[in-house]
Design a protein around this motif. Structure first.
Motif, PDB file in Angstrom:
ATOM      1  N   GLN A 170     -59.272  64.490  11.927  1.00 32.71           N
ATOM      2  CA  GLN A 170     -58.961  63.216  11.273  1.00 32.71           C
ATOM      3  C   GLN A 170     -58.585  62.153  12.311  1.00 32.71           C
ATOM      4  OE1 GLN A 170     -55.753  63.539   8.336  1.00 32.71           O
ATOM      5  NE2 GLN A 170     -55.013  61.517   8.932  1.00 32.71           N
ATOM      6  N   ALA A 171     -57.873  62.573  13.358  1.00 34.26           N
ATOM      7  CA  ALA A 171     -57.435  61.643  14.400  1.00 34.26           C
ATOM      8  C   ALA A 171     -58.491  61.441  15.477  1.00 34.26           C
ATOM      9  CB  ALA A 171     -56.146  62.153  15.032  1.00 34.26           C
TER      10      ALA A 171
ATOM     11  N   TRP B  37     -48.922  64.600  20.866  1.00 33.85           N
ATOM     12  CA  TRP B  37     -47.689  64.829  20.102  1.00 33.85           C
ATOM     13  C   TRP B  37     -46.471  64.774  21.020  1.00 33.85           C
ATOM     14  CZ3 TRP B  37     -43.563  68.073  20.267  1.00 33.85           C
ATOM     15  CH2 TRP B  37     -42.721  68.093  19.145  1.00 33.85           C
TER      16      TRP B  37
ATOM     17  N   GLN C  95     -45.319  61.301  22.021  1.00 37.07           N
ATOM     18  CA  GLN C  95     -44.700  60.432  21.010  1.00 37.07           C
ATOM     19  C   GLN C  95     -43.184  60.364  21.183  1.00 37.07           C
ATOM     20  OE1 GLN C  95     -47.220  58.819  19.063  1.00 37.07           O
ATOM     21  NE2 GLN C  95     -48.276  60.097  20.580  1.00 37.07           N
TER      22      GLN C  95
ATOM     23  N   LYS D 226     -51.606  56.910  19.752  1.00 36.26           N
ATOM     24  CA  LYS D 226     -50.469  56.749  18.849  1.00 36.26           C
ATOM     25  C   LYS D 226     -50.760  57.504  17.558  1.00 36.26           C
ATOM     26  CE  LYS D 226     -48.764  53.960  21.894  1.00 36.26           C
ATOM     27  NZ  LYS D 226     -47.846  54.538  22.891  1.00 36.26           N
ATOM     28  N   LEU D 227     -49.943  58.491  17.260  1.00 33.98           N
ATOM     29  CA  LEU D 227     -50.115  59.279  16.040  1.00 33.98           C
ATOM     30  C   LEU D 227     -49.305  58.650  14.914  1.00 33.98           C
ATOM     31  CD1 LEU D 227     -49.785  62.861  17.602  1.00 33.98           C
ATOM     32  CD2 LEU D 227     -51.879  61.564  17.121  1.00 33.98           C
ATOM     33  N   ASP D 228     -49.943  58.450  13.756  1.00 33.96           N
ATOM     34  CA  ASP D 228     -49.229  57.784  12.664  1.00 33.96           C
ATOM     35  C   ASP D 228     -48.243  58.737  11.997  1.00 33.96           C
ATOM     36  OD1 ASP D 228     -50.542  59.246  10.494  1.00 33.96           O
ATOM     37  OD2 ASP D 228     -52.293  57.993  10.868  1.00 33.96           O
ATOM     38  N   ALA D 229     -47.313  58.139  11.255  1.00 33.38           N
ATOM     39  CA  ALA D 229     -46.215  58.898  10.657  1.00 33.38           C
ATOM     40  C   ALA D 229     -46.718  59.956   9.687  1.00 33.38           C
ATOM     41  CB  ALA D 229     -45.250  57.942   9.960  1.00 33.38           C
ATOM     42  N   GLU D 230     -47.784  59.654   8.969  1.00 29.59           N
ATOM     43  CA  GLU D 230     -48.313  60.614   7.998  1.00 29.59           C
ATOM     44  C   GLU D 230     -48.837  61.860   8.703  1.00 29.59           C
ATOM     45  OE1 GLU D 230     -51.762  61.032   4.524  1.00 29.59           O
ATOM     46  OE2 GLU D 230     -51.470  59.119   5.581  1.00 29.59           O
ATOM     47  N   LEU D 231     -49.588  61.673   9.775  1.00 26.71           N
ATOM     48  CA  LEU D 231     -50.118  62.816  10.501  1.00 26.71           C
ATOM     49  C   LEU D 231     -48.990  63.632  11.125  1.00 26.71           C
ATOM     50  CD1 LEU D 231     -53.239  62.935  12.742  1.00 26.71           C
ATOM     51  CD2 LEU D 231     -51.104  63.883  13.582  1.00 26.71           C
ATOM     52  N   LEU D 232     -47.999  62.945  11.694  1.00 29.73           N
ATOM     53  CA  LEU D 232     -46.865  63.660  12.278  1.00 29.73           C
ATOM     54  C   LEU D 232     -46.115  64.453  11.211  1.00 29.73           C
ATOM     55  CD1 LEU D 232     -45.547  60.885  14.697  1.00 29.73           C
ATOM     56  CD2 LEU D 232     -46.583  63.064  15.361  1.00 29.73           C
TER      57      LEU D 232
END
Length: 333
Positions: free
Chosen positions: A258-259, A270, A273, A300-306
């Motif tokens: 997805q990323a 990860w 971050q 930059k990983l978004d909050a949903e993925l994290l």
């Protein structure tokens, strides 16, 4: 390549550093090691981490030869001292005698007049901390190192070392712990203390000894040539080779897709971050591994993925802050 300050110091380092534990001088031939270092330089890595104990000094020597001819001012070279470098009673630890002998030997092997960061590879329970920090201060004041750091020290040890470093007017700016999405033992105590003191983390094993690449499959033998098949690294990776861990790592694959990342890139991204992380150290036995992992820089990983990563890995993550002290040597000899 993105760059960050090393802790609260003025020195800027590449947020992905290249480390040569296990590989250089032992696991791979020197021409391959040199190709890996060239790939790192080509990818924008300027920060290189090693230690006097790696391959009994050969790793430093290989790194020194590979970097010969590069503009020294454009590199940040880190090394470490603590573990045995010879058969004698004083060939290990953080005594003044061993530190002074070790820094000179490291500089000879690295073919440089100074290192940018000189790190205590572990805490030495057999030497007064005052003696250790005074020796490190003399190394800095003599121009043989610009900054000092520690590796796998507890929050209490870091605080005590930092207080002495301030008294001695030397910059203790970093800690080098193990840290990954599976091994998060520094988050509760070490990271808050480091943030308070202006110390940055230069973390090793961000892909959990290769487990977070997904190459270790449930019910299958470890791939030939992997860390799990090398006696020098198998002890570190064994803790992650459980069925429940391997199963959950595979569940990360859709998130990586997805990323637009590989699993390895997702793991390195990860780690980056965390705002207290100054750099993530990657290793390689092939140049293409560096090319792949460096692509995590700036992601930059978004909050949903994290959040989804947290849900998937939560049951198998190690968070116990006591593991730092538990894994440290209790005695030198």
């Amino acid at each position: 390549m993105e760059f960050r300050h090393l802790g609260r110091s003025g020195m800027i380092i590449s947020e992905i550093a290249y480390g040569n534990w296990i590989t250089h001088g032992s696991q791979i031939e020197e021409d391959t090691a040199a190709a890996c270092i060239r790939a790192a330089l080509d990818a924008g890595i300027t920060t290189f981490d090693t230690a006097d104990v790696y391959a009994e000094g050969r790793a430093e020597a290989v790194l020194g030869r590979a970097l010969r001819g590069e503009r020294r001012e454009g590199l940040e070279i880190f090394t470490k001292v603590y573990f045995p470098t010879g058969p004698g009673r004083n060939d290990l630890g953080l005594s003044r005698k061993h530190i002074m002998a070790s820094i000179d030997a490291s500089l000879r092997r690295l073919q440089t007049d100074y290192v940018d960061l000189y790190q205590a590879h572990r805490y030495d329970t057999a030497t007064p901390l005052e003696e250790t920090m005074a020796a490190f201060a003399d190394v800095v004041h003599s121009g043989k190192a610009h900054y000092i750091g520690v590796s796998e020290w507890t929050a209490e040890q870091i605080r005590a070392g930092h207080a002495l470093a301030r008294e001695l007017h030397v910059p203790l700016v970093s800690n080098q712990p193990q840290y990954s999405a599976l091994w998060r033992v520094i988050e509760e105590e070490v990271v808050p203390t480091s943030e308070e003191l202006g110390i940055g983390q230069v973390v090793f094993s961000p892909i959990a000894q290769g487990v977070l690449t997904g190459k270790y499959q449930l019910g299958a033998a470890p791939p030939a040539g992997s860390r799990a098949t090398d006696e020098r690294g198998s002890g570190f990776v064994a803790r992650f080779l459980r069925d429940d861990v391997l199963e959950r790592v595979q569940q990360l694959k859709p998130l990586a897709d997805q990323a637009g990342l590989s699993l390895a890139q997702l793991a390195v991204a990860w780690v980056l971050q965390n705002g207290n992380v100054s750099a993530a150290i990657i290793g390689a036995s092939r140049p293409e591994q560096i090319t792949e992992n460096v692509a995590a820089s700036g992601v930059k990983l978004d909050a949903e993925l994290l959040g989804r990563m947290e849900e998937i890995l939560a049951p198998v993550v190690e968070r116990n802050p006591g593991k730092t002290a538990e894994n440290a040597p209790k005695l030198r000899g």
